[in-house]
Motif scaffolding. Structure first.
Motif, PDB file in Angstrom:
ATOM      1  N   TYR A 268     -17.468 -15.061  19.752  1.00 33.79           N
ATOM      2  CA  TYR A 268     -17.019 -13.733  19.312  1.00 33.79           C
ATOM      3  C   TYR A 268     -17.902 -12.675  19.955  1.00 33.79           C
ATOM      4  N   ARG A 269     -17.478 -11.421  19.820  1.00 32.76           N
ATOM      5  CA  ARG A 269     -18.359 -10.320  20.228  1.00 32.76           C
ATOM      6  C   ARG A 269     -18.226  -9.196  19.210  1.00 32.76           C
ATOM      7  N   GLN A 270     -19.207  -8.319  19.235  1.00 34.90           N
ATOM      8  CA  GLN A 270     -19.261  -7.202  18.297  1.00 34.90           C
ATOM      9  C   GLN A 270     -18.554  -5.996  18.940  1.00 34.90           C
ATOM     10  N   GLU A 271     -17.643  -5.369  18.215  1.00 39.91           N
ATOM     11  CA  GLU A 271     -16.940  -4.199  18.756  1.00 39.91           C
ATOM     12  C   GLU A 271     -16.818  -3.163  17.651  1.00 39.91           C
ATOM     13  N   LYS A 272     -17.412  -1.999  17.847  1.00 39.87           N
ATOM     14  CA  LYS A 272     -17.421  -0.914  16.852  1.00 39.87           C
ATOM     15  C   LYS A 272     -17.843  -1.438  15.485  1.00 39.87           C
ATOM     16  N   ARG A 274     -17.632  -4.303  14.319  1.00 42.50           N
ATOM     17  CA  ARG A 274     -16.776  -5.359  13.787  1.00 42.50           C
ATOM     18  C   ARG A 274     -16.844  -6.590  14.652  1.00 42.50           C
ATOM     19  N   ARG A 275     -16.802  -7.773  14.026  1.00 46.24           N
ATOM     20  CA  ARG A 275     -16.787  -9.012  14.797  1.00 46.24           C
ATOM     21  C   ARG A 275     -15.365  -9.283  15.274  1.00 46.24           C
ATOM     22  N   ILE A 276     -15.224  -9.428  16.601  1.00 45.81           N
ATOM     23  CA  ILE A 276     -13.917  -9.754  17.164  1.00 45.81           C
ATOM     24  C   ILE A 276     -13.990 -11.164  17.737  1.00 45.81           C
ATOM     25  N   GLY A 285     -22.598 -10.492  26.094  1.00 46.73           N
ATOM     26  CA  GLY A 285     -22.110  -9.722  24.943  1.00 46.73           C
ATOM     27  C   GLY A 285     -21.459 -10.573  23.877  1.00 46.73           C
ATOM     28  N   HIS A 286     -21.499 -11.883  24.052  1.00 45.97           N
ATOM     29  CA  HIS A 286     -20.863 -12.778  23.081  1.00 45.97           C
ATOM     30  C   HIS A 286     -21.905 -13.590  22.314  1.00 45.97           C
TER      31      HIS A 286
END
Ligand code: 2NL
Length: 364
Positions: A268-272, A274-276, A285-286
């Motif tokens: 997963y990666r962090q986006e704003k 949030r975990r995506i 980035g993961h």
């Protein structure tokens, strides 16, 4: 015309002319009340000779009957007129749009359970259910969890004070595994089931509630191996998160009921903030996030459930539904799931008519 007939004609005329229900009531009291004129006449019967009573009695009773009937008729007429007037005044416009009815919504846990059931149904899994009050044999012993296992301690498990008819300790199931135990004991393999439902552990903090939701899966056949396990989980997670770039990492682990056992991580990666879910956990980035536990069903568990471990084998897994819902729909506080705050539900709840289907789209 006798005096009685004249009196009757006068009273009936007054009653027929009464303007409203109050006037009818006043006339009733004046005629038939304790000190009423007709009541007074009835009292004179007592002082009459038998002959007088024989001639006058029927006339007085006829008078009283006529007055009583006239009162009832006038009352009914006035009430009918009042209703007609009301109906005429309060005309209903049937073409007006109806008031909006309060709209309920589907709880995120129910939504995610439906999504999971739909995805696994497509892979040939049936949904199995069982009681939330279980015995310690089905919840622990059959699963190769020893008497001394910490999960059995009062600290983690809600026990009932009494034992069941067979002398087994009763408890609130701590996982849905007893549903799979029941299935293995009552059905011939091959078995392909998921068991979703409420489970209970004496645990309460920001990330644990004493009741939570779990789905376990079980496949038993003649030559099932961990390749089937990995494919099944990968196919499930791709459908659930609606992305093709789901990458799994199986790490060796230990559960008493599986051997070998594997913890399953997802990239997963962090986006704003949030975990995506998606991507390889080692990519830039993961990272990896632990998602579920799994393994090949321990031979002892198969034997405990009446299956020959030399003939049958299979895989099993367990996932927390609440956490899956948080991940997919971006909720950050587990406790809000069970607060019963309708504002939370109207923010995160789902339309009752958006039933998840593979053909129509799995997400709300
Ligand atoms: C976890 C671990 C798991 C199972 C559950 C299972 C059930 C039977 C036999 C064997 Cl009847 N296994 N269930 C197996 C592995 C892991 O859950 O951490 N869940 C959140």
């Amino acid at each position: 015309m006798s005096d009685y007939q004249a009196m009757q004609a006068k009273l009936v005329a007054e009653i027929d002319a009464a303007a409203d229900l109050d006037a009818v009531e006043a006339l009733r009291v004046a005629a038939l009340g304790k000190a009423g004129s007709v009541s007074a006449l009835l009292k004179t019967l007592g002082g009459m000779t038998p002959d007088e009573r024989q001639t006058q009695g029927p006339q007085i009773h006829a008078l009283r009957e006529a007055v009583t009937n006239a009162l009832a008729a006038r009352k009914a007429a006035l009430e009918g007129a009042a209703l007609e007037a009301k109906l005429a005044a309060e005309r209903l416009d049937m073409t007006l749009p109806a008031d909006a009815a309060p709209k309920g919504s589907v709880h995120p846990v129910s939504q995610v359970m439906d999504e999971i059931a739909e995805i696994f149904a497509d892979m040939g899994f049936a949904v199995a259910t069982g009681p939330e009050i279980e015995d310690d044999w089905r919840n622990f012993t059959a699963l190769n969890i020893p008497e001394t296992h910490p999960a059995r301690a009062m600290h983690d498990t809600f026990y009932f004070p009494d034992k069941d008819a067979e002398g087994r300790a009763m408890l609130l199931r701590t996982h849905t595994s007893p549903v799979q135990v029941r299935t293995m004991m009552s059905k011939e393999p091959p078995i392909r089931i998921i068991a979703p439902g409420r489970v209970y552990r004496s645990d309460s903090d920001a990330t644990h509630t004493p009741m939570f939701h779990q789905v376990e899966g079980l496949v038993i056949d003649r030559d099932i191996h961990m390749g089937h396990l990995k494919w099944t989980l990968e196919t499930f997670l791709k459908a659930f998160f609606e992305r093709d770039d789901i990458v799994l990492r199986l790490r060796p682990s230990y559960f008493p009921f599986t051997e070998p056992s594997a913890e399953v991580d997802v990239g997963y990666r962090q986006e704003k903030g949030r975990r995506i879910v998606g991507g390889h956990g080692d990519d830039d980035g993961h990272a990896w996030m632990e998602l579920l536990g799994s393994g090949m069903v321990n031979r002892r568990v198969l034997a405990n459930c009446g299956l020959d471990p030399d003939a049958w084998q299979g895989f099993a897994f367990g996932i927390g539904i609440d956490r899956l819902a948080m991940l997919k729909y971006g909720m950050d506080d587990l406790r809000a799931f069970f607060d019963g705050d309708l504002r939370w539900l109207s923010h995160y709840g789902f339309g009752a008519l958006n039933v998840p289907t593979l053909s129509g789209g799995i997400s709300a």
